[in-house]
Design a protein around this motif. Structure first.
Motif, mmCIF file in Angstrom:
data_model
loop_
_atom_site.group_PDB
_atom_site.id
_atom_site.type_symbol
_atom_site.label_atom_id
_atom_site.label_comp_id
_atom_site.label_asym_id
_atom_site.label_seq_id
_atom_site.Cartn_x
_atom_site.Cartn_y
_atom_site.Cartn_z
ATOM 1 N N ALA A 173 0.792 -1.267 -0.235
ATOM 2 C CA ALA A 173 -0.014 -0.101 -0.288
ATOM 3 C C ALA A 173 0.691 0.736 0.178
ATOM 4 O O ALA A 173 0.756 2.188 -0.968
ATOM 5 N N MET A 174 1.703 0.898 1.193
ATOM 6 C CA MET A 174 3.061 2.561 1.415
ATOM 7 C C MET A 174 3.161 2.603 -0.592
ATOM 8 O O MET A 174 3.183 4.184 -1.082
ATOM 9 N N SER A 175 4.024 2.273 -1.503
ATOM 10 C CA SER A 175 4.582 1.451 -2.621
ATOM 11 C C SER A 175 4.094 2.690 -3.206
ATOM 12 O O SER A 175 4.175 3.627 -3.976
ATOM 13 N N CYS A 176 2.562 1.850 -3.332
ATOM 14 C CA CYS A 176 1.619 2.316 -4.145
ATOM 15 C C CYS A 176 1.537 4.137 -4.669
ATOM 16 O O CYS A 176 1.296 5.089 -4.939
ATOM 17 N N TYR A 177 1.205 4.795 -3.012
ATOM 18 C CA TYR A 177 1.542 5.874 -2.903
ATOM 19 C C TYR A 177 2.065 7.424 -3.008
ATOM 20 O O TYR A 177 2.444 8.107 -3.677
ATOM 21 N N ILE A 178 3.547 6.160 -2.787
ATOM 22 C CA ILE A 178 4.885 6.824 -2.948
ATOM 23 C C ILE A 178 5.056 6.695 -4.315
ATOM 24 O O ILE A 178 5.212 8.221 -4.897
ATOM 25 N N ALA A 179 5.111 5.956 -5.392
ATOM 26 C CA ALA A 179 4.596 5.446 -7.171
ATOM 27 C C ALA A 179 3.829 6.603 -7.252
ATOM 28 O O ALA A 179 4.446 8.102 -8.245
ATOM 29 N N LEU A 180 3.100 6.699 -7.324
ATOM 30 C CA LEU A 180 2.071 8.468 -7.218
ATOM 31 C C LEU A 180 2.477 9.642 -7.063
ATOM 32 O O LEU A 180 1.922 10.767 -7.821
ATOM 33 N N TYR A 181 2.333 9.619 -5.448
ATOM 34 C CA TYR A 181 2.821 10.800 -5.247
ATOM 35 C C TYR A 181 4.212 11.231 -6.369
ATOM 36 O O TYR A 181 4.582 12.633 -6.825
ATOM 37 N N THR A 182 5.219 10.382 -6.549
ATOM 38 C CA THR A 182 6.293 10.286 -7.398
ATOM 39 C C THR A 182 6.031 11.078 -8.603
ATOM 40 O O THR A 182 5.912 11.976 -8.534
ATOM 41 N N ILE A 183 5.163 10.781 -9.482
ATOM 42 C CA ILE A 183 4.327 11.242 -10.844
ATOM 43 C C ILE A 183 3.862 12.533 -10.395
ATOM 44 O O ILE A 183 3.698 12.978 -11.282
ATOM 45 N N PHE A 184 2.808 12.510 -9.486
ATOM 46 C CA PHE A 184 2.766 14.304 -9.513
ATOM 47 C C PHE A 184 4.159 14.841 -9.539
ATOM 48 O O PHE A 184 3.758 16.239 -9.730
ATOM 49 N N ALA A 185 5.035 14.330 -8.813
ATOM 50 C CA ALA A 185 6.197 15.769 -8.334
ATOM 51 C C ALA A 185 6.963 15.369 -9.405
ATOM 52 O O ALA A 185 7.033 17.010 -10.000
ATOM 53 N N ILE A 186 6.532 14.473 -10.627
ATOM 54 C CA ILE A 186 7.528 14.488 -11.773
ATOM 55 C C ILE A 186 6.801 15.690 -12.507
ATOM 56 O O ILE A 186 7.261 16.451 -13.668
ATOM 57 N N LEU A 187 5.838 16.166 -12.332
ATOM 58 C CA LEU A 187 5.109 16.591 -13.373
ATOM 59 C C LEU A 187 4.533 17.959 -13.053
ATOM 60 O O LEU A 187 5.071 18.848 -13.696
ATOM 61 N N SER A 188 5.115 18.307 -11.647
ATOM 62 C CA SER A 188 4.962 19.477 -11.394
ATOM 63 C C SER A 188 7.057 20.097 -11.323
ATOM 64 O O SER A 188 6.358 21.343 -12.228
ATOM 65 N N VAL A 189 7.452 19.337 -11.569
ATOM 66 C CA VAL A 189 8.839 19.719 -11.583
ATOM 67 C C VAL A 189 8.675 20.015 -13.360
ATOM 68 O O VAL A 189 9.911 21.222 -14.183
ATOM 69 N N GLY A 190 7.698 19.316 -13.730
ATOM 70 C CA GLY A 190 8.416 19.343 -15.614
ATOM 71 C C GLY A 190 7.863 20.756 -16.030
ATOM 72 O O GLY A 190 7.396 21.606 -17.107
ATOM 73 N N TYR A 191 6.360 21.014 -15.648
ATOM 74 C CA TYR A 191 5.574 22.272 -15.808
ATOM 75 C C TYR A 191 6.586 23.633 -14.947
ATOM 76 O O TYR A 191 6.779 24.616 -15.867
ATOM 77 N N TYR A 192 7.317 23.657 -13.996
ATOM 78 C CA TYR A 192 8.103 24.563 -13.812
ATOM 79 C C TYR A 192 9.139 24.573 -14.241
ATOM 80 O O TYR A 192 9.912 25.663 -14.510
ATOM 81 N N ARG A 193 9.254 23.269 -15.309
ATOM 82 C CA ARG A 193 10.638 23.684 -16.486
ATOM 83 C C ARG A 193 10.241 24.738 -17.706
ATOM 84 O O ARG A 193 10.856 24.890 -18.095
ATOM 85 N N ARG A 194 8.875 23.728 -17.883
ATOM 86 C CA ARG A 194 8.353 24.673 -18.703
ATOM 87 C C ARG A 194 8.522 25.854 -18.789
ATOM 88 O O ARG A 194 9.002 27.582 -19.437
ATOM 89 N N VAL A 195 7.925 27.075 -17.388
ATOM 90 C CA VAL A 195 7.697 28.299 -17.544
ATOM 91 C C VAL A 195 9.065 28.930 -17.284
ATOM 92 O O VAL A 195 8.932 30.081 -17.516
ATOM 93 N N VAL A 196 10.135 27.786 -16.515
ATOM 94 C CA VAL A 196 11.745 28.543 -16.440
ATOM 95 C C VAL A 196 12.254 28.432 -17.972
ATOM 96 O O VAL A 196 13.042 30.128 -18.326
ATOM 97 N N ARG A 197 11.828 27.885 -19.002
ATOM 98 C CA ARG A 197 11.749 28.127 -19.977
ATOM 99 C C ARG A 197 11.467 29.585 -20.909
ATOM 100 O O ARG A 197 11.709 30.090 -21.915
ATOM 101 N N GLU A 198 10.167 29.397 -20.884
ATOM 102 C CA GLU A 198 9.284 30.653 -21.837
ATOM 103 C C GLU A 198 9.509 31.737 -20.858
ATOM 104 O O GLU A 198 8.838 32.588 -21.357
ATOM 105 N N SER A 199 10.075 32.112 -19.847
ATOM 106 C CA SER A 199 10.372 33.219 -18.817
ATOM 107 C C SER A 199 11.689 34.174 -19.601
ATOM 108 O O SER A 199 11.150 34.793 -19.090
ATOM 109 N N LEU A 200 11.817 33.823 -20.360
ATOM 110 C CA LEU A 200 13.000 34.679 -20.806
ATOM 111 C C LEU A 200 12.263 34.479 -22.110
ATOM 112 O O LEU A 200 12.867 33.543 -23.505
#
Length: 673
Positions: free
Chosen positions: A646-673
């Motif tokens: 059960a814990m592994s499933c929660y960790i995996a899904l939270y990791t996916i959301f974290a990766i998506l969040s980092v990807g969105y930040y990367r896009r914002v940083v690239r578009e900032s200039l």
């Protein structure tokens, strides 16, 4: 310009904001409609043979799911309105009244809701088949799942989301009417708080938060101790209050204090990574404390409930074996017809006989002094004994002498709640005749049927053959002298158990048919007073399937709700990070202009996202771990594997959301200039 054209232009302009809100609506509708469609799938429920209690549980789960959807959509709408605050302020500057703005946004919301409901119901209709297949798989049912459209599910969903739309419109109108024009232009800045100095009071409160969580964890380990049994509800309430309150204080004071301490220790030499990680976390913690506390608590609760349900389902085989420790159990030679049928059908099997003799004893004699307040401490019950030679059929190297005994067949929640100590004496009796034994070992091996021990996990004594024969002789003598009333002899009517284990599991289906055809699955017992008792004897496989069917629906519902909670909390964290990324876009533009590369900026963002997703997850996992650890034995016999899965499933899904969040930040940083 007409209102309809203004709505279309506004929606086109805000498309980059709408997709976030639109996704939240579609996700909510899909989740709810698929669950309700499954509820009205008559073919599935015919196969499952749903009981009244299970039906009520499914309906309750529907209401809980609606609460989750309501919470999720309202939060997404609040975040969406906050991101459009400047636009709403400009509408007021050009002369639009608040009433007209409300009408404009209401039309937009209605259009969004209609589109989201249509798409979500379509996706929910197809996904309901997947969930139906999962449910049947969990229940070990074999059938073809067809696509069935339910008008009842459609009507219920339409009513539910119409009510939700009204609530969203009320929330939107309230938000617009209650804020001033100036606050609309500064709404996106409200999360920031300059923290220059921490007072001793704040430091003390932050430390108190850690102490409260620690106390809650410690109290949970003592929750089911016998000395605390009389105050169980009060202790549970105290644990809940201290844990939730401590979590809030940790997020509100402790985290910001730790971040500020790290920053001060650097003595002004802050790298861009520190500026982008430590400082935003510290400055936003005041406003984020409530939401992070809520997310952490929801994560802990949903994971705890899911884990406990999975423990019960995962332990179905072990629990069934404690009740039926063999493929088939025969009592007092009641299965001669069954054995004959097995021989006639050439079904090979192994047979193990156990002779039984009941004695009266208070099992509390083997408990520690701290448990003397337990009701079992002085309560006498029937404990069956078996001779050593019979036990050696299973454990050949076992040896005993004189009055030494081995206590076995003692496991499950009884062993956890009422632990026994070996190398202690126990006094037993048959009538007025008493015998004192020395318990030299305590084991959990299941040997005797739950019918005999009045439920799986009841203790059994292994005694020497000489002592067993002495107990049998004493029992016969007591019966002859009527020292015990004949009526009381019904408490231990069994004298022999025969355990049948098939050599080939391929013969199991045929053997179960013979078991029922010969009537061996039903047992009628008449005691010495003439009273008749009916027992239903299940085979091991029958017992296991009953457990799977009764627990399978529970684990499906709790897992579904756990998934909904997880997706909700993960999405909220993701949405918050998207909002913060947009607010910090100007800062990234400045950093890029003065020469910092995308890689330099992303290092700080990695640390920030690790905190924003990692800390609520870790604390939530700790909350659920101690909650599960306190009473898991009431639900099953296996802890480690279900908990880690059960814990592994929660960790995996939270990791996916974290990766998506980092990807969105990367896009914002690239578009900032």
């Amino acid at each position: 310009m007409s209102l309809s054209k203004l709505v279309l232009r506004s929606m086109k302009k805000n498309m980059k904001h709408y997709y976030l809100y639109f996704f939240a609506l579609i996700f909510s509708v899909t989740l709810y409609f698929s669950f309700v469609t499954l509820q009205y799938n008559t073919e599935v429920w015919k196969a499952v043979q749903l009981s009244g209690t299970a039906t009520a549980g499914f309906k309750v789960a529907t209401y809980i799911l609606y609460f989750i959807v309501l919470f999720f959509v309202l939060y997404a709408n609040h975040l969406f309105m906050k991101r459009r605050s400047k636009e709403i302020g400009l509408y007021q500057l050009i002369g639009m009244t608040k009433g007209l703005i409300v009408r404009l946004l209401a039309i937009e919301n209605v259009v969004l809701f209609v589109g989201a409901v249509l798409i979500g119901m379509l996706l929910g209709f197809f996904s309901s088949r997947v969930f139906a297949m999962v449910l049947l798989r969990v229940l070990e049912k074999e059938m073809l799942v067809t696509m069935t459209f339910s008008t009842q599910a459609l009507q219920q969903s339409m009513v539910v989301f119409a009510i939700l739309l009204m609530i969203v419109l009320i929330q939107m109108a309230w938000m617009i009417h209650r804020v001033s024009l100036l606050s609309l232009f500064s709404a996106t800045k409200q999360a920031d708080e300059r923290v220059r100095r921490f007072s001793p009071f704040q430091m003390t409160v932050g430390f108190l938060g850690l102490m409260l969580i620690g106390y809650g964890y410690y109290a949970s380990t003592k929750l089911f101790n016998m000395e605390e049994a009389n105050n169980l509800f009060l202790n549970m309430l105290i644990i809940l209050i201290t844990t939730i309150g401590g979590t809030f204080l940790v997020f509100r004071f402790s985290v910001a204090f730790i971040m500020n301490t790290i920053r001060l220790n650097k003595k002004g030499h802050l790298s861009v990574r520190d500026v982008l990680a430590l400082t935003p976390i510290m400055h936003r913690m005041k406003s984020n404390a409530k939401s992070l506390t809520l997310i952490t608590v929801l994560t802990g609760v949903s994971l705890g409930i899911t884990t406990l349900s999975y423990i019960a389902y995962y332990s179905a085989e072990t629990s069934a074996y404690s009740e039926v420790p063999g493929d088939f159990i025969l009592l007092d030679n009641d299965g001669e017809a069954f054995l004959k049928a097995l021989d006639e059908n050439k079904i090979a099997y192994d047979k193990t006989d156990y002779r039984l003799q009941g004695v009266s004893a208070a099992i509390g004699q083997l408990m520690s002094e701290e448990q003397k307040d337990s009701p079992l401490y002085t309560m006498e019950g029937i404990i069956y004994t078996i001779p050593l030679s019979d036990y050696q059929q299973i454990v050949p190297d076992t040896s005993l002498k004189d009055r030494d005994v081995i206590l076995t067949n003692y496991g499950g929640y009884m062993a956890e709640m009422f632990p026994l100590e070996k190398d202690r004496d126990i006094v037993t009796s048959i009538g007025k005749s008493e015998e004192t034994f020395r318990v030299v070992d305590i084991q959990k091996h299941s040997l005797i049927s739950g019918i005999v021990t009045a439920g799986g996990g009841g203790p059994v004594f292994v005694v020497t053959d000489e002592m067993f024969n002495h107990l049998v002789a004493t029992s016969e003598q007591v019966m002859q002298q009527h020292i015990i009333s004949l009526k009381s002899m019904k408490e231990y009517p069994w004298h022999q158990q025969t355990t049948i284990t098939l050599k080939s599991k391929e013969d199991l289906t045929k053997a179960e048919e013979l078991y029922i055809q010969t009537g061996t699955n039903r047992l009628t017992v008449t005691d010495s007073s003439g009273s008749t008792y009916q027992y239903k004897k299940l085979s091991y496989e029958m017992q296991r399937k009953d457990s799977v069917e009764s627990l399978g629906l529970t684990i499906f519902i709790t897992a579904f709700l756990g998934l909904a909670f997880l997706m909700t909390t993960g999405s909220i964290l993701y949405f918050k990070q998207m909002s913060e990324a947009e607010e910090e876009r100007d800062s990234y533009t400045i950093l890029r202009k003065i020469g910092f590369t995308e890689r330099d900026i992303m290092k700080g963002i990695y640390m920030k996202q690790a905190f924003n997703f990692g800390v609520p997850l870790v604390i939530g996992l700790l909350h659920s771990y101690f909650a599960v650890k306190s009473g898991w034995f009431l639900f099953g016999t296996e802890l480690t594997a279900p908990l880690w899965i059960a814990m592994s499933c929660y960790i995996a899904l939270y990791t996916i959301f974290a990766i998506l969040s980092v990807g969105y930040y990367r896009r914002v940083v690239r578009e900032s200039l």
